[in-house]
Scaffold this motif. Structure first.
Motif, short mmCIF file in Angstrom:
data_model
loop_
_atom_site.label_atom_id
_atom_site.label_comp_id
_atom_site.label_asym_id
_atom_site.label_seq_id
_atom_site.Cartn_x
_atom_site.Cartn_y
_atom_site.Cartn_z
N ARG A 19 0.83 -1.20 0.00
CA ARG A 19 0.00 0.00 0.00
C ARG A 19 0.87 1.26 0.00
N SER B 129 1.08 4.09 -2.96
CA SER B 129 0.80 5.50 -2.64
C SER B 129 1.86 6.44 -3.18
N LYS B 130 3.07 5.92 -3.41
CA LYS B 130 4.17 6.76 -3.89
C LYS B 130 4.26 6.81 -5.43
N ILE C 297 -5.74 8.13 -4.97
CA ILE C 297 -6.05 7.17 -3.92
C ILE C 297 -6.58 7.94 -2.72
N GLU D 44 -7.53 3.77 1.95
CA GLU D 44 -6.84 2.49 1.93
C GLU D 44 -7.43 1.59 3.02
#
Length: 251
Positions: free
Chosen positions: A14, A18-19, A30, A33
């Protein structure tokens, strides 16, 4: 920006997702999560998302069961599976159940971008129907809002209004406005924010709904009257726009 709900029980993955910069490049973000399908369902019941990206293997509720529940609860969201090679049978089940796409691990940003662009195109095309699918006059009023600023839009709307009881082709409209057909098609899309064929489909379906309400026509008759090549194709377009088949709408 289209909103993404990311479901994966691996916190490290995750973080990696996200990066990635590909989300923003493709018009996505996003926004939430979760670590399992159970939490994903609870989140989907509370908030509106455009896309769920989920791992297939998760505790409590896995990706396949998550998709089943999404369909069962009629939650309007696209689903993309992330799976490994040995989980291909699960991914195949997901596609049968109605998953939009699947991506193999390890996730390649190029492949992810391709899937996101396909999803973006689908969501954008579908969104064209939403403000128009009310009724013929309402649809025309919607696109007429810019009429004071655009003589083109005003002329198009007036012609549609004057001929609302029959089908107007793009060839006919282009000729009426003294435009080359190809140029007219591009200008229509630019000015209206929707393709001529999509706009025409919405108008046809709204006209069909008015005819269905009279109780005097069968589906095959409506299909012929509206210029569709087959009853099945007409039914498909009708359901795509209204969410119901002509028979279901009649009931």
């Amino acid at each position: 920006m289209y909103r993404i709900l990311l479901a994966d029980d691996d916190s490290a993955m995750r973080f990696i997702y996200s990066k990635m910069t590909v989300w923003n490049e493709c018009g996505f973000k996003i926004d939430a999560e979760v670590s399992n399908g159970k939490d994903a369902l609870e989140t989907l019941e509370k908030e509106k998302f455009d896309l769920v990206i989920t791992d297939i293997r998760m505790p409590f509720v896995d990706g396949i069961e998550l998709l089943r529940e999404i369909k069962k609860r009629e939650i309007d969201v696209c689903v993309i599976f992330i799976s490994s090679y040995d989980e291909f049978e699960y991914a195949r089940q997901g596609l049968i159940l109605g998953a939009f796409d699947y991506i193999l691990k390890p996730v390649d940003e190029k492949k992810l971008k391709e899937a996101l662009m396909r999803t973006n195109s689908y969501l954008s095309e579908r969104a064209e129907n939403i403000p128009l699918a009310q009724n013929v006059e309402a649809a025309l009023r919607f696109v007429s809002r810019q009429a004071d600023e655009s003589g083109f839009i005003k002329q198009v709307c007036e012609y549609f209004s004057e001929n609302s009881g029959r089908i107007v082709s793009m060839d006919e409209m282009a000729e009426h406005l003294n435009f080359n057909k190809d140029y007219f098609g591009k200008l229509f899309k630019q000015q209206m924010g929707v393709s001529f064929s999509r706009f025409s489909s919405v108008l046809k379906v709204e006209y069909a709904k008015e005819l269905i309400a009279t109780g005097n026509y069968k589906t095959y008759q409506l299909s012929e009257m509206l210029g569709y090549s087959s009853t099945d194709y007409f039914t498909k377009i009708f359901k795509e726009i209204t969410g119901k088949t002509p028979s279901e709408f009649k009931k």
